[in-house]
Design an enzyme around this catalytic site. Structure first.
Site, PDB file in Angstrom:
ATOM      1  N   TYR A   1      45.936  45.505  49.206  1.00  0.00           N
ATOM      2  CA  TYR A   1      45.966  45.132  47.621  1.00  0.00           C
ATOM      3  C   TYR A   1      45.796  43.633  47.098  1.00  0.00           C
ATOM      4  O   TYR A   1      45.082  43.297  46.198  1.00  0.00           O
ATOM      5  CB  TYR A   1      47.243  45.557  47.037  1.00  0.00           C
ATOM      6  CG  TYR A   1      47.444  45.512  45.566  1.00  0.00           C
ATOM      7  CD1 TYR A   1      46.954  46.492  44.890  1.00  0.00           C
ATOM      8  CD2 TYR A   1      48.532  44.789  45.093  1.00  0.00           C
ATOM      9  CE1 TYR A   1      47.175  46.453  43.321  1.00  0.00           C
ATOM     10  CE2 TYR A   1      48.892  44.715  43.683  1.00  0.00           C
ATOM     11  CZ  TYR A   1      48.365  45.812  42.801  1.00  0.00           C
ATOM     12  OH  TYR A   1      48.571  45.602  41.481  1.00  0.00           O
TER      13      TYR A   1
ATOM     14  N   LYS B   1      43.012  41.844  45.047  1.00  0.00           N
ATOM     15  CA  LYS B   1      43.375  41.221  43.756  1.00  0.00           C
ATOM     16  C   LYS B   1      42.890  39.854  43.804  1.00  0.00           C
ATOM     17  O   LYS B   1      42.438  39.141  42.773  1.00  0.00           O
ATOM     18  CB  LYS B   1      45.067  41.334  43.512  1.00  0.00           C
ATOM     19  CG  LYS B   1      45.092  42.624  43.077  1.00  0.00           C
ATOM     20  CD  LYS B   1      44.654  43.119  42.011  1.00  0.00           C
ATOM     21  CE  LYS B   1      45.131  44.296  41.222  1.00  0.00           C
ATOM     22  NZ  LYS B   1      44.420  44.986  40.099  1.00  0.00           N
TER      23      LYS B   1
HETATM   24  N1  LIG Z   1      52.309  47.215  36.433  1.00  0.00           N
HETATM   25  C1  LIG Z   1      52.528  46.150  36.964  1.00  0.00           C
HETATM   26  O1  LIG Z   1      53.791  45.369  37.030  1.00  0.00           O
HETATM   27  C2  LIG Z   1      51.354  45.557  37.500  1.00  0.00           C
HETATM   28  C3  LIG Z   1      51.468  44.396  38.423  1.00  0.00           C
HETATM   29  C4  LIG Z   1      50.280  43.852  38.875  1.00  0.00           C
HETATM   30  C5  LIG Z   1      49.166  44.257  38.805  1.00  0.00           C
HETATM   31  N2  LIG Z   1      48.952  45.468  38.088  1.00  0.00           N
HETATM   32  C6  LIG Z   1      47.614  45.989  37.800  1.00  0.00           C
HETATM   33  O2  LIG Z   1      47.604  46.533  36.455  1.00  0.00           O
HETATM   34  C7  LIG Z   1      46.475  47.382  36.389  1.00  0.00           C
HETATM   35  C8  LIG Z   1      46.971  48.821  35.715  1.00  0.00           C
HETATM   36  O3  LIG Z   1      48.223  49.224  36.441  1.00  0.00           O
HETATM   37  P1  LIG Z   1      49.543  50.265  35.780  1.00  0.00           P
HETATM   38  O4  LIG Z   1      50.519  49.399  36.238  1.00  0.00           O
HETATM   39  O5  LIG Z   1      49.325  50.118  34.191  1.00  0.00           O
HETATM   40  O6  LIG Z   1      49.404  51.486  36.612  1.00  0.00           O
HETATM   41  P2  LIG Z   1      49.084  53.006  36.247  1.00  0.00           P
HETATM   42  O7  LIG Z   1      49.072  53.815  37.391  1.00  0.00           O
HETATM   43  O8  LIG Z   1      49.980  53.314  35.032  1.00  0.00           O
HETATM   44  O9  LIG Z   1      47.553  53.045  35.386  1.00  0.00           O
HETATM   45  C9  LIG Z   1      46.444  52.769  36.057  1.00  0.00           C
HETATM   46  C10 LIG Z   1      45.400  53.609  35.602  1.00  0.00           C
HETATM   47  O10 LIG Z   1      44.064  53.549  36.420  1.00  0.00           O
HETATM   48  C11 LIG Z   1      43.689  54.848  36.736  1.00  0.00           C
HETATM   49  N3  LIG Z   1      42.651  54.887  37.568  1.00  0.00           N
HETATM   50  C12 LIG Z   1      42.964  54.689  38.990  1.00  0.00           C
HETATM   51  N4  LIG Z   1      42.023  54.596  39.650  1.00  0.00           N
HETATM   52  C13 LIG Z   1      40.770  54.740  38.803  1.00  0.00           C
HETATM   53  C14 LIG Z   1      39.338  54.684  39.180  1.00  0.00           C
HETATM   54  N5  LIG Z   1      38.905  54.882  40.418  1.00  0.00           N
HETATM   55  N6  LIG Z   1      38.658  55.017  38.094  1.00  0.00           N
HETATM   56  C15 LIG Z   1      39.215  54.806  36.984  1.00  0.00           C
HETATM   57  N7  LIG Z   1      40.493  55.059  36.610  1.00  0.00           N
HETATM   58  C16 LIG Z   1      41.325  54.822  37.613  1.00  0.00           C
HETATM   59  C17 LIG Z   1      44.502  55.628  37.069  1.00  0.00           C
HETATM   60  O11 LIG Z   1      44.151  57.021  36.660  1.00  0.00           O
HETATM   61  C18 LIG Z   1      45.910  54.986  35.683  1.00  0.00           C
HETATM   62  O12 LIG Z   1      45.592  55.967  34.744  1.00  0.00           O
HETATM   63  C19 LIG Z   1      46.235  47.747  37.939  1.00  0.00           C
HETATM   64  O13 LIG Z   1      44.983  47.187  38.174  1.00  0.00           O
HETATM   65  C20 LIG Z   1      47.355  47.341  38.791  1.00  0.00           C
HETATM   66  O14 LIG Z   1      46.975  46.943  40.148  1.00  0.00           O
HETATM   67  C21 LIG Z   1      50.063  46.163  37.412  1.00  0.00           C
END
Ligand SMILES: NC(=O)c1ccc[n+]([C@@H]2O[C@H](COP(=O)([O-])OP(=O)(O)OC[C@H]3O[C@@H](n4cnc5c(N)ncnc54)[C@H](O)[C@@H]3O)[C@@H](O)[C@H]2O)c1
Length: 310
Positions: free
Chosen positions: A167, A171
């Site tokens: 990951y 990233k």
């Molecule tokens: N929540 C956090 O604290 C956090 C921290 C660092 C990075 N992120 C990043 O933020 C972004 C959003 O994450 P989140 O926490 O809201 O998670 P989440 O799981 O709630 O949302 C992610 C969404 O992406 C969709 N998805 C996954 N693979 C896909 C694909 N191949 N094509 C289309 N859609 C797809 C999933 O169905 C999901 O609805 C991600 O890139 C994650 O890595 C989140």
């Protein structure tokens, strides 16, 4: 008081907008007048399966509130999927003003046990998925007066986290891609920035942090609310954003900039490993930092320090 940030007549694509952070971005963008393409494959947090209800629900929510949105169910992880996501925006609304590349999954494993499959699926969704979605939009924006692109990095990618080698590689790869796109898109008026978010979602629940409540909480109710990250993302996605090529953190309402910087270092006069070993403390001292704008700027710094002309 700053001008109101509105997105009337603007078209914004949000990938992974069926849940978590992306859902909040999509709802708030629509509330401020944007026509939103709500993309979501609808799989599990580790990238298995698909389910159209995730994106459809968000589109229904937006329409019920009087906004405009179109669903797209493609996976970002294939070039055809990425192209179709942007085509959905062009077919439905005739333009694309901003893309928020947000879709993401996790496959955590300690580095010593990481398999090629676990590396590949994370690179496919995050790194390749970002390129596959953003590239067709970038090319459209180049011919049509520019636009705003927000790529999603992670504090894990920037700073490191146990069990997330795949990951973190993806990233930080996104950050590298973002820096080049900002340079190459500048003349065409394209601004590209990266976000490292922290918020409670179903993804953080799988990573052992607190997860999203069944009913997402407001920024006033919960410090980990996605609503404490979204204000930065909307500001980055808006034409008034002053930044490009930069990395921003947002978590619990704390917004900051992360930089890749160079310290004062030392000028070697003893060109041997012992010459380095004798000065480790100064070489590692991060107290006085300079942030190069790009690799050419860094080369100018070398020249200024050493007198080299290359
Ligand atoms: N929540 C956090 O604290 C956090 C921290 C660092 C990075 N992120 C990043 O933020 C972004 C959003 O994450 P989140 O926490 O809201 O998670 P989440 O799981 O709630 O949302 C992610 C969404 O992406 C969709 N998805 C996954 N693979 C896909 C694909 N191949 N094509 C289309 N859609 C797809 C999933 O169905 C999901 O609805 C991600 O890139 C994650 O890595 C989140």
């Amino acid at each position: 008081m700053a001008d109101t940030i509105r997105f009337d007549d603007k078209v914004v694509v949000v990938t992974g907008a069926g849940n978590g952070l992306g859902r909040t971005y999509a709802l708030q963008l629509a509330e401020r007048g944007a026509k939103v393409v709500v993309n979501d494959l609808g799989g599990s947090t580790d990238g298995r399966g698909d389910d159209q209800s995730a994106a459809s629900r968000v589109v229904e929510e937006i329409r019920a509130a009087g906004g405009e949105a179109t669903a797209n169910f493609d996976s970002v992880a294939t070039q055809a999927g990425g192209a179709n996501i942007i085509r959905t925006a062009l077919d439905a609304y005739g333009r694309v003003d901003a893309v928020i590349a947000n879709a993401g999954i996790l496959r955590d494993r300690s580095f010593s046990k990481l398999s090629q499959e676990e590396l590949d699926i994370i690179l496919d969704v995050h790194l390749r998925g970002t390129m596959f979605t953003v590239q067709p939009a970038f090319n459209w924006m180049r011919e049509n007066g520019g636009g705003n692109i927000v790529m999603t990095a992670s504090p894990s990618g920037l700073f490191g986290a146990f069990g997330q080698a795949n990951y973190c590689a993806a990233k930080l790869g996104i950050v590298g891609m973002m820096r080049v796109m900002a340079i190459e898109g500048a003349k065409a008026g394209i601004k590209v920035n990266a976000l490292a978010p922290t918020a409670a979602t179903r993804l953080t629940a799988t990573a052992g942090m607190s997860g999203e409540a069944t009913e997402p909480k407001t920024p006033e109710e919960d410090p980990m609310s996605t609503g404490r990250v979204s204000p930065l993302v909307l500001a980055l996605a808006h034409a008034s954003c002053p930044a490009s090529g930069e990395i921003f953190n947002a978590g619990c309402g704390w917004i900051s900039r992360a930089v890749v910087a160079v310290n004062e270092g030392v000028l070697l006069d003893d060109f041997s490993p012992e010459g380095v070993a004798a000065q480790w403390d100064t070489i590692r001292d991060p107290s006085r930092l300079t942030v190069p704008v790009d690799a050419t700027d860094y080369w100018r710094m070398i020249q200024a320090k050493t007198g080299a002309t290359g």
